[in-house]
Design a protein around this motif. Structure first.
Motif, PDB file in Angstrom:
ATOM      1  N   ALA A 106      13.595  12.840  -1.349  1.00 15.15           N
ATOM      2  CA  ALA A 106      12.194  13.057  -1.742  1.00 15.15           C
ATOM      3  C   ALA A 106      11.490  11.704  -1.889  1.00 15.15           C
ATOM      4  O   ALA A 106      12.259  10.778  -2.459  1.00 15.15           O
ATOM      5  CB  ALA A 106      11.973  13.979  -3.003  1.00 15.15           C
ATOM      6  N   ALA A 107      10.364  11.637  -1.434  1.00 11.96           N
ATOM      7  CA  ALA A 107       9.459  10.167  -1.841  1.00 11.96           C
ATOM      8  C   ALA A 107       9.482   9.932  -3.207  1.00 11.96           C
ATOM      9  O   ALA A 107       9.264   8.833  -3.735  1.00 11.96           O
ATOM     10  CB  ALA A 107       8.185  10.188  -1.338  1.00 11.96           C
ATOM     11  N   ALA A 129      -0.755   3.692   5.055  1.00 12.60           N
ATOM     12  CA  ALA A 129       0.488   3.201   4.775  1.00 12.60           C
ATOM     13  C   ALA A 129       1.213   4.510   4.115  1.00 12.60           C
ATOM     14  O   ALA A 129       0.624   5.574   3.745  1.00 12.60           O
ATOM     15  CB  ALA A 129       0.416   2.306   3.516  1.00 12.60           C
ATOM     16  N   ALA A 130       2.429   4.176   3.674  1.00 14.63           N
ATOM     17  CA  ALA A 130       3.222   5.100   3.195  1.00 14.63           C
ATOM     18  C   ALA A 130       3.596   4.809   1.625  1.00 14.63           C
ATOM     19  O   ALA A 130       3.625   3.379   1.480  1.00 14.63           O
ATOM     20  CB  ALA A 130       4.881   4.912   3.709  1.00 14.63           C
ATOM     21  N   TYR A 131       3.651   5.443   0.589  1.00  8.14           N
ATOM     22  CA  TYR A 131       3.986   5.181  -0.657  1.00  8.14           C
ATOM     23  C   TYR A 131       5.340   4.219  -0.533  1.00  8.14           C
ATOM     24  O   TYR A 131       5.547   3.406  -1.282  1.00  8.14           O
ATOM     25  CB  TYR A 131       4.552   6.433  -1.425  1.00  8.14           C
ATOM     26  N   ALA A 132       6.099   4.563   0.219  1.00  7.26           N
ATOM     27  CA  ALA A 132       7.498   3.761   0.304  1.00  7.26           C
ATOM     28  C   ALA A 132       7.228   2.250   0.353  1.00  7.26           C
ATOM     29  O   ALA A 132       8.092   1.439   0.076  1.00  7.26           O
ATOM     30  CB  ALA A 132       8.445   4.250   1.068  1.00  7.26           C
ATOM     31  N   LEU A 138       9.546   6.882  -7.260  1.00  3.85           N
ATOM     32  CA  LEU A 138       8.222   6.771  -7.509  1.00  3.85           C
ATOM     33  C   LEU A 138       7.698   7.900  -8.276  1.00  3.85           C
ATOM     34  O   LEU A 138       8.186   9.032  -7.979  1.00  3.85           O
ATOM     35  CB  LEU A 138       7.364   6.347  -6.128  1.00  3.85           C
ATOM     36  N   ALA A 139       6.742   7.607  -9.113  1.00  2.00           N
ATOM     37  CA  ALA A 139       5.937   8.538  -9.756  1.00  2.00           C
ATOM     38  C   ALA A 139       4.513   8.143  -9.635  1.00  2.00           C
ATOM     39  O   ALA A 139       4.177   6.972  -9.504  1.00  2.00           O
ATOM     40  CB  ALA A 139       6.516   8.819 -11.082  1.00  2.00           C
ATOM     41  N   GLU A 140       3.421   8.820  -9.905  1.00  3.94           N
ATOM     42  CA  GLU A 140       2.184   8.700  -9.834  1.00  3.94           C
ATOM     43  C   GLU A 140       1.352   9.506 -10.818  1.00  3.94           C
ATOM     44  O   GLU A 140       1.672  10.723 -11.140  1.00  3.94           O
ATOM     45  CB  GLU A 140       1.608   9.290  -8.403  1.00  3.94           C
ATOM     46  N   ASP A 141       0.509   9.064 -11.443  1.00  8.06           N
ATOM     47  CA  ASP A 141      -0.680   9.830 -12.420  1.00  8.06           C
ATOM     48  C   ASP A 141      -1.903   9.144 -11.835  1.00  8.06           C
ATOM     49  O   ASP A 141      -2.029   8.336 -10.526  1.00  8.06           O
ATOM     50  CB  ASP A 141      -0.546   9.361 -13.768  1.00  8.06           C
ATOM     51  N   HIS A 142      -3.055   9.397 -12.592  1.00  8.85           N
ATOM     52  CA  HIS A 142      -4.429   9.197 -11.932  1.00  8.85           C
ATOM     53  C   HIS A 142      -4.858   7.992 -12.029  1.00  8.85           C
ATOM     54  O   HIS A 142      -5.389   7.477 -11.083  1.00  8.85           O
ATOM     55  CB  HIS A 142      -5.454  10.060 -12.704  1.00  8.85           C
ATOM     56  N   ALA A 143      -4.099   6.996 -12.454  1.00  9.69           N
ATOM     57  CA  ALA A 143      -4.481   5.805 -12.735  1.00  9.69           C
ATOM     58  C   ALA A 143      -3.394   4.645 -11.926  1.00  9.69           C
ATOM     59  O   ALA A 143      -3.783   3.528 -12.066  1.00  9.69           O
ATOM     60  CB  ALA A 143      -4.593   5.095 -14.404  1.00  9.69           C
ATOM     61  N   ARG A 144      -2.190   4.997 -11.638  1.00 10.43           N
ATOM     62  CA  ARG A 144      -1.138   4.119 -11.292  1.00 10.43           C
ATOM     63  C   ARG A 144       0.020   4.787 -10.665  1.00 10.43           C
ATOM     64  O   ARG A 144       0.182   5.742 -10.723  1.00 10.43           O
ATOM     65  CB  ARG A 144      -0.642   3.232 -12.584  1.00 10.43           C
TER      66      ARG A 144
END
Length: 248
Positions: free
Chosen positions: A124-125, A233-236, A149-155
């Protein structure tokens, strides 16, 4: 290089038609250079049936990144204080990981990761919580779950490590007229304000297809970013050249 990260949230058999429409909508701007956020069993009544799992595998083989996006996408926790405000104002009962303790968050993350990786035949990405909302226990569980990787609304960040992108997500809301109008105004502002930010994130949801004004705003936003040379682009990619993502 200025990046554009596009994502489709709430990918589930429940929203298969909407996901197809969003893919077609994004294609002129990003092709298949995008991410899908996959829900294992949306609201406990839409599991990943074999036919849909085959589609996920096909999309992943074509280069679409696959994130775990919770298990149920439903918030069954009781909240107090700031969390109660977030649960009430930032989502309609869908902040699944906002009230979970470390053990339960980790268990759901691991189950979701295993299911998705068995489905797509590759890692998983990363993990993105429903509504971008995390409890402290959920944030702490990300490293133990083994997400890149992880993401929230700000970063966007590496669990247990560095922040690799900063800036608000450009997204839209469809569940009421007031929220739709507010999100249209925000998108209009952000597609100008974020032009100098190295990495811009744009997220769309199945409900967006129910409002033509939101779809037009999505088109305008993606066109505004790509017209100035911002590349899909990709998150990777954030893991291979993170400094380009946080220099602003």
């Amino acid at each position: 290089m200025k990046r554009l990260l596009a994502s489709i949230h709430d990918v589930s058999p429940r929203f298969e038609r909407e996901v197809d429409l969003l893919l077609d909508r994004l294609a002129p701007y990003v092709g298949q250079r995008l991410a899908m956020l996959v829900v294992a069993d949306h609201w406990g009544s839409a599991p990943l049936i074999p036919a849909f799992r085959a589609r996920l595998r096909h999309w992943a083989d074509a280069g679409i990144e696959m994130f775990v996006h919770g298990w149920f996408h439903r918030d069954d926790s009781a909240h107090r204080g700031v969390a109660a405000v977030k649960a009430r104002r930032m989502t309609a009962g869908e902040g699944e990981f906002l009230g979970l303790d470390h053990a339960e968050a980790l268990a759901r993350m691991r189950r979701g990761k295993t299911l998705l990786e068995q489905t797509i035949g590759r890692p998983a990405a990363g993990f993105i919580a429903p509504a971008w909302l995390y409890s402290e226990g959920a944030r702490a569980a990300l490293s133990a779950a083994g997400f890149a990787l992880a993401e929230d609304h700000a970063r966007v960040w590496v669990p247990g490590g560095a922040v690799v992108a900063r800036g608000p997500v450009v997204t839209w809301a469809s569940r009421s007229d007031a929220r739709a109008l507010s999100s249209l105004a925000a998108a209009s502002m952000l597609r100008h304000a974020l032009q100098l930010v190295p990495t811009v994130r744009v997220a769309v949801h199945p409900g967006d297809v129910t409002r033509p004004a939101l779809l037009r705003s999505i088109d305008r936003t993606l066109a505004a970013f790509t017209a100035r040379g911002r590349r899909p682009a990709a998150y990777a990619d954030l893991l291979t050249n993170p400094r380009a993502s946080i220099s602003a």
